[in-house]
Design a protein around this motif. Structure first.
Motif, PDB file in Angstrom:
ATOM      1  N   GLY A 145      -1.941  -0.768   0.896  1.00  0.00           N
ATOM      2  CA  GLY A 145      -2.541  -1.764   1.773  1.00  0.00           C
ATOM      3  C   GLY A 145      -3.282  -1.185   2.959  1.00  0.00           C
ATOM      4  O   GLY A 145      -3.406  -1.836   3.995  1.00  0.00           O
ATOM      5  N   GLY A 146      -3.787   0.030   2.797  1.00  0.00           N
ATOM      6  CA  GLY A 146      -4.573   0.643   3.862  1.00  0.00           C
ATOM      7  C   GLY A 146      -6.006   0.850   3.423  1.00  0.00           C
ATOM      8  O   GLY A 146      -6.389   0.529   2.296  1.00  0.00           O
ATOM      9  N   GLU A 147      -6.819   1.384   4.326  1.00  0.00           N
ATOM     10  CA  GLU A 147      -8.209   1.686   4.015  1.00  0.00           C
ATOM     11  C   GLU A 147      -8.437   3.187   4.155  1.00  0.00           C
ATOM     12  O   GLU A 147      -8.327   3.737   5.259  1.00  0.00           O
ATOM     13  N   PRO A 148      -8.734   3.891   3.055  1.00  0.00           N
ATOM     14  CA  PRO A 148      -8.991   5.325   3.138  1.00  0.00           C
ATOM     15  C   PRO A 148     -10.368   5.615   3.709  1.00  0.00           C
ATOM     16  O   PRO A 148     -11.282   4.785   3.625  1.00  0.00           O
ATOM     17  N   TYR A 149     -10.475   6.774   4.316  1.00  0.00           N
ATOM     18  CA  TYR A 149     -11.773   7.257   4.778  1.00  0.00           C
ATOM     19  C   TYR A 149     -11.899   8.693   4.298  1.00  0.00           C
ATOM     20  O   TYR A 149     -11.159   9.573   4.749  1.00  0.00           O
ATOM     21  N   ALA A 150     -12.800   8.931   3.347  1.00  0.00           N
ATOM     22  CA  ALA A 150     -12.911  10.239   2.701  1.00  0.00           C
ATOM     23  C   ALA A 150     -13.763  11.190   3.528  1.00  0.00           C
ATOM     24  O   ALA A 150     -14.874  10.846   3.947  1.00  0.00           O
ATOM     25  N   TRP A 188     -18.144   5.954  -2.517  1.00  0.00           N
ATOM     26  CA  TRP A 188     -17.288   4.931  -3.128  1.00  0.00           C
ATOM     27  C   TRP A 188     -16.153   4.538  -2.186  1.00  0.00           C
ATOM     28  O   TRP A 188     -15.816   3.357  -2.057  1.00  0.00           O
ATOM     29  N   VAL A 189     -15.599   5.524  -1.486  1.00  0.00           N
ATOM     30  CA  VAL A 189     -14.495   5.252  -0.564  1.00  0.00           C
ATOM     31  C   VAL A 189     -14.992   4.632   0.727  1.00  0.00           C
ATOM     32  O   VAL A 189     -14.534   3.559   1.143  1.00  0.00           O
ATOM     33  N   ASN A 190     -15.938   5.268   1.391  1.00  0.00           N
ATOM     34  CA  ASN A 190     -16.302   4.875   2.745  1.00  0.00           C
ATOM     35  C   ASN A 190     -17.139   3.602   2.811  1.00  0.00           C
ATOM     36  O   ASN A 190     -17.187   2.939   3.849  1.00  0.00           O
ATOM     37  N   ARG A 191     -17.783   3.256   1.697  1.00  0.00           N
ATOM     38  CA  ARG A 191     -18.492   1.968   1.641  1.00  0.00           C
ATOM     39  C   ARG A 191     -17.594   0.855   1.084  1.00  0.00           C
ATOM     40  O   ARG A 191     -18.059  -0.241   0.811  1.00  0.00           O
ATOM     41  N   ARG A 192     -16.333   1.198   0.907  1.00  0.00           N
ATOM     42  CA  ARG A 192     -15.323   0.252   0.416  1.00  0.00           C
ATOM     43  C   ARG A 192     -15.699  -0.355  -0.939  1.00  0.00           C
ATOM     44  O   ARG A 192     -15.355  -1.497  -1.242  1.00  0.00           O
TER      45      ARG A 192
END
Length: 293
Positions: A231-236, A266-270
């Motif tokens: 339930g978090g948001e990664p930032y690569a 893919w990660v940072n643009r959600r």
């Protein structure tokens, strides 16, 4: 400086520079900004400035390179405000000693405290949760007394030292996201505990730095998926060598430069909200799902 205490301000793009009489100062955040810093130094000399002094994290691992165009300076108090007028620091240093991090090499593993720090909405200490509890409380109290909201604990908390007491201490003042890192697989248990503590915090406010490229693809992707699943948001952030003069990730294991860019987008643009990475088509204007034949 523009705005109000509710602003997070804007960061300069890697180099802050200013002039005081016959001396120019350059504060460089990243090594890959050093060629630009050289051009700035040449400009100051062309207009008659006698001394050019450079410092900052970007200078530390490339002192010989910098010495060709500037003097190496000592730390200037509150230089971070030259990068963002709404940023501040209450301490330097981090006891963890991550091999990929400049902080312990530059600022040491022992903390240096700045108890009279200017209270501003963006706090950039290296490791808030590892600070002594009384000093953490001192920082929180300063924000409360000043009536300034803490909109961004920029470098975040360390999962290994983030516990219920740390959460309760910072919760009254931290209005921005809870930031921490999941940079290596060995941190998995501590990260899982941090997520349990933050269970009632919205996903958008649980932002997790996830370095990529320094471990094999499957290992890095597993960390990213575990952040999403919790339930978090990664930032690569692709791994870049500490002395890199060009902003290019180091290519290791089974990674390629293209794969690093694709995972980062893919990660940072959600985009993970819409499509699995295996079905992500980075070349298309809109990612499409591949349909199995």
């Amino acid at each position: 400086m523009t705005g109000t205490s509710l602003d997070k301000g804007e960061w300069v793009r890697g180099i802050a520079h200013w002039r005081d009489a016959d001396t120019a100062y350059l504060s460089v955040a990243f090594t890959w900004r050093l060629p630009e810093a050289r051009r700035v130094a040449e400009y100051y000399r062309a207009i008659g400035v006698k001394r050019v002094i450079a410092g900052g994290p970007g200078v530390f691992t490339q002192r010989k390179y910098v010495a060709e165009f500037a003097e190496i300076g000592d730390r200037i108090p509150d230089a971070i405000a030259r990068h963002n007028p709404f940023a501040t620091r209450a301490s330097y240093g981090c006891p963890v000693g991550c091999w990929f991090c400049i902080v312990p090499k530059m600022d040491g593993k022992a903390f240096t405290f700045l108890p009279d720090f200017p209270v501003r909405p963006v706090l950039c200490d290296d490791n808030l949760s590892a600070l002594p509890a009384d000093y953490q409380q001192h920082i929180v109290n300063r924000y409360v007394r000043a009536g300034v909201p803490l909109l961004d604990a920029n470098s975040g908390f360390e999962p290994a030292t983030f516990d219920e007491e740390v959460f309760a201490r910072w919760r009254p003042v931290l209005k921005g996201p809870w930031r921490f890192g999941f940079d290596e697989t060995t941190e998995g248990e501590a990260v899982a505990r941090a997520f349990r503590i933050l269970k009632d915090i919205s996903p958008r406010k649980k932002q997790v730095y996830t370095m990529i490229g320094h471990e094999p693809f499957d290992v890095c992707m597993d960390r990213i998926q575990r952040v999403i699943g919790a339930g978090g948001e990664p930032y690569a952030q692709p791994f870049i060598k500490l002395n890199a003069l060009v902003k290019e990730p180091a290519v290791r294991h089974d990674w390629t430069p293209l794969l690093l860019r694709q995972v980062q987008r893919w990660v940072n643009r959600r985009l993970w909200r819409k499509v699995p990475f295996a079905d992500y088509d980075a070349s298309a204007k809109t990612s499409r799902l591949r349909i199995a034949a």
